[in-house]
Scaffold this active site. Structure first.
Site, PDB file in Angstrom:
ATOM      1  N   ASP A 159     -13.111 -35.033 -20.832  1.00  0.00           N
ATOM      2  CA  ASP A 159     -14.383 -34.777 -19.632  1.00  0.00           C
ATOM      3  C   ASP A 159     -15.585 -34.609 -20.329  1.00  0.00           C
ATOM      4  OD1 ASP A 159     -14.053 -33.767 -16.546  1.00  0.00           O
ATOM      5  OD2 ASP A 159     -15.922 -33.573 -17.426  1.00  0.00           O
ATOM      6  N   ILE A 160     -16.668 -35.197 -19.828  1.00  0.00           N
ATOM      7  CA  ILE A 160     -17.846 -35.392 -20.218  1.00  0.00           C
ATOM      8  C   ILE A 160     -18.513 -33.891 -20.346  1.00  0.00           C
ATOM      9  CG2 ILE A 160     -19.360 -35.953 -18.230  1.00  0.00           C
ATOM     10  CD1 ILE A 160     -20.775 -37.874 -20.008  1.00  0.00           C
ATOM     11  N   ASN A 185      -8.878 -32.947  -7.528  1.00  0.00           N
ATOM     12  CA  ASN A 185      -9.740 -32.493  -6.603  1.00  0.00           C
ATOM     13  C   ASN A 185      -9.772 -33.815  -5.429  1.00  0.00           C
ATOM     14  OD1 ASN A 185     -10.610 -30.137  -7.738  1.00  0.00           O
ATOM     15  ND2 ASN A 185     -12.025 -31.255  -8.995  1.00  0.00           N
ATOM     16  N   GLY A 205     -14.017 -30.866  -3.706  1.00  0.00           N
ATOM     17  CA  GLY A 205     -14.778 -30.797  -5.015  1.00  0.00           C
ATOM     18  C   GLY A 205     -14.803 -31.946  -5.747  1.00  0.00           C
ATOM     19  N   GLN A 206     -14.352 -33.287  -5.209  1.00  0.00           N
ATOM     20  CA  GLN A 206     -14.302 -34.314  -5.732  1.00  0.00           C
ATOM     21  C   GLN A 206     -15.534 -35.101  -5.945  1.00  0.00           C
ATOM     22  OE1 GLN A 206     -11.612 -37.437  -4.115  1.00  0.00           O
ATOM     23  NE2 GLN A 206     -11.732 -38.912  -5.934  1.00  0.00           N
ATOM     24  N   HIS A 229      -8.057 -39.088 -10.335  1.00  0.00           N
ATOM     25  CA  HIS A 229      -8.069 -38.852 -11.874  1.00  0.00           C
ATOM     26  C   HIS A 229      -7.334 -37.145 -11.572  1.00  0.00           C
ATOM     27  CE1 HIS A 229     -11.876 -37.773 -10.249  1.00  0.00           C
ATOM     28  NE2 HIS A 229     -11.768 -36.248 -11.085  1.00  0.00           N
ATOM     29  N   HIS A 231      -7.236 -33.511 -13.900  1.00  0.00           N
ATOM     30  CA  HIS A 231      -7.728 -32.873 -14.746  1.00  0.00           C
ATOM     31  C   HIS A 231      -6.849 -32.297 -15.461  1.00  0.00           C
ATOM     32  CE1 HIS A 231     -12.122 -32.795 -13.223  1.00  0.00           C
ATOM     33  NE2 HIS A 231     -11.428 -33.092 -12.056  1.00  0.00           N
TER      34      HIS A 231
HETATM   35  P1  5GP Z   1     -13.832 -34.776  -9.791  1.00  0.00           P
HETATM   36  O1  5GP Z   1     -14.995 -33.489  -9.590  1.00  0.00           O
HETATM   37  O2  5GP Z   1     -14.297 -35.770  -9.324  1.00  0.00           O
HETATM   38  O3  5GP Z   1     -12.715 -33.803  -9.711  1.00  0.00           O
HETATM   39  O4  5GP Z   1     -14.263 -34.599 -11.379  1.00  0.00           O
HETATM   40  C1  5GP Z   1     -14.910 -35.653 -12.227  1.00  0.00           C
HETATM   41  C2  5GP Z   1     -15.099 -35.398 -13.708  1.00  0.00           C
HETATM   42  O5  5GP Z   1     -15.568 -36.330 -14.365  1.00  0.00           O
HETATM   43  C3  5GP Z   1     -15.752 -34.229 -13.823  1.00  0.00           C
HETATM   44  O6  5GP Z   1     -15.471 -33.011 -14.365  1.00  0.00           O
HETATM   45  C4  5GP Z   1     -17.103 -34.930 -14.485  1.00  0.00           C
HETATM   46  O7  5GP Z   1     -17.637 -33.923 -15.575  1.00  0.00           O
HETATM   47  C5  5GP Z   1     -16.469 -36.049 -15.175  1.00  0.00           C
HETATM   48  N1  5GP Z   1     -17.308 -37.146 -15.526  1.00  0.00           N
HETATM   49  C6  5GP Z   1     -18.309 -37.601 -14.650  1.00  0.00           C
HETATM   50  N2  5GP Z   1     -18.856 -38.757 -15.241  1.00  0.00           N
HETATM   51  C7  5GP Z   1     -17.977 -38.850 -16.547  1.00  0.00           C
HETATM   52  C8  5GP Z   1     -18.292 -39.914 -17.642  1.00  0.00           C
HETATM   53  O8  5GP Z   1     -19.065 -40.802 -17.624  1.00  0.00           O
HETATM   54  N3  5GP Z   1     -17.398 -39.697 -18.693  1.00  0.00           N
HETATM   55  C9  5GP Z   1     -16.399 -38.798 -18.748  1.00  0.00           C
HETATM   56  N4  5GP Z   1     -15.524 -38.725 -19.695  1.00  0.00           N
HETATM   57  N5  5GP Z   1     -16.287 -37.846 -17.736  1.00  0.00           N
HETATM   58  C10 5GP Z   1     -17.173 -37.830 -16.992  1.00  0.00           C
END
Ligand code: 5GP
Ligand code: ZN
Length: 113
Positions: free
Chosen positions: A30-31, A86, A92-93, A99, A101
């Protein structure tokens, strides 16, 4: 899917270190990590969210969870981890490509909602 950041990562249009890859999924970091080890397991097929699965996804998700379990020691979350999906805005998506986590590498706190 056009304009999907995870589809672009899967297609190598955005460079990323793929810690694991097979025909159906990748695992990347995760970034913006929320734990000592914070990885994302991402199906290569674009499902916008967890409610938008199809027949193929039924089998695919089992394989994805299996790969997450099999790679735990190698990827640094073998001492215990938490898997989170999420779903939707209330969940919180923020990236609308399904994906999972993977959080680990430390004792994880339990937070009240
Ligand atoms: P969500 O909030 O949709 O469950 O999670 C999205 C996740 O993707 C977040 O934890 C965010 O930090 C991560 N993320 C967003 N953009 C990028 C990216 O360009 N590269 C990587 N490796 N993670 C990302
Ligand atoms: Zn996508």
């Amino acid at each position: 899917m056009k304009d999907c950041i995870f589809c672009k990562i899967i297609a190598n249009e955005i460079p990323s270190e793929k810690l694991y890859e097979d025909k159906r999924m990748i695992i990347i970091r995760d970034i913006s990590p929320k734990a000592a080890v914070h990885l994302l397991a991402i199906p290569k097929k674009h499902y916008a969210d967890f409610s938008l699965l199809d027949a193929e996804a039924k089998a695919e998700l089992g394989e994805i969870f299996f790969a997450i379990a099999q790679n735990a020691q190698r990827l640094g979350y073998g001492d215990g981890y938490r898997l989170i999906i999420n779903k939707g805005l209330n969940g919180g998506q923020t990236v609308f490509h399904l994906h999972i986590h993977i959080l680990g590498g430390q004792v994880l706190p339990f937070e009240k909602l």
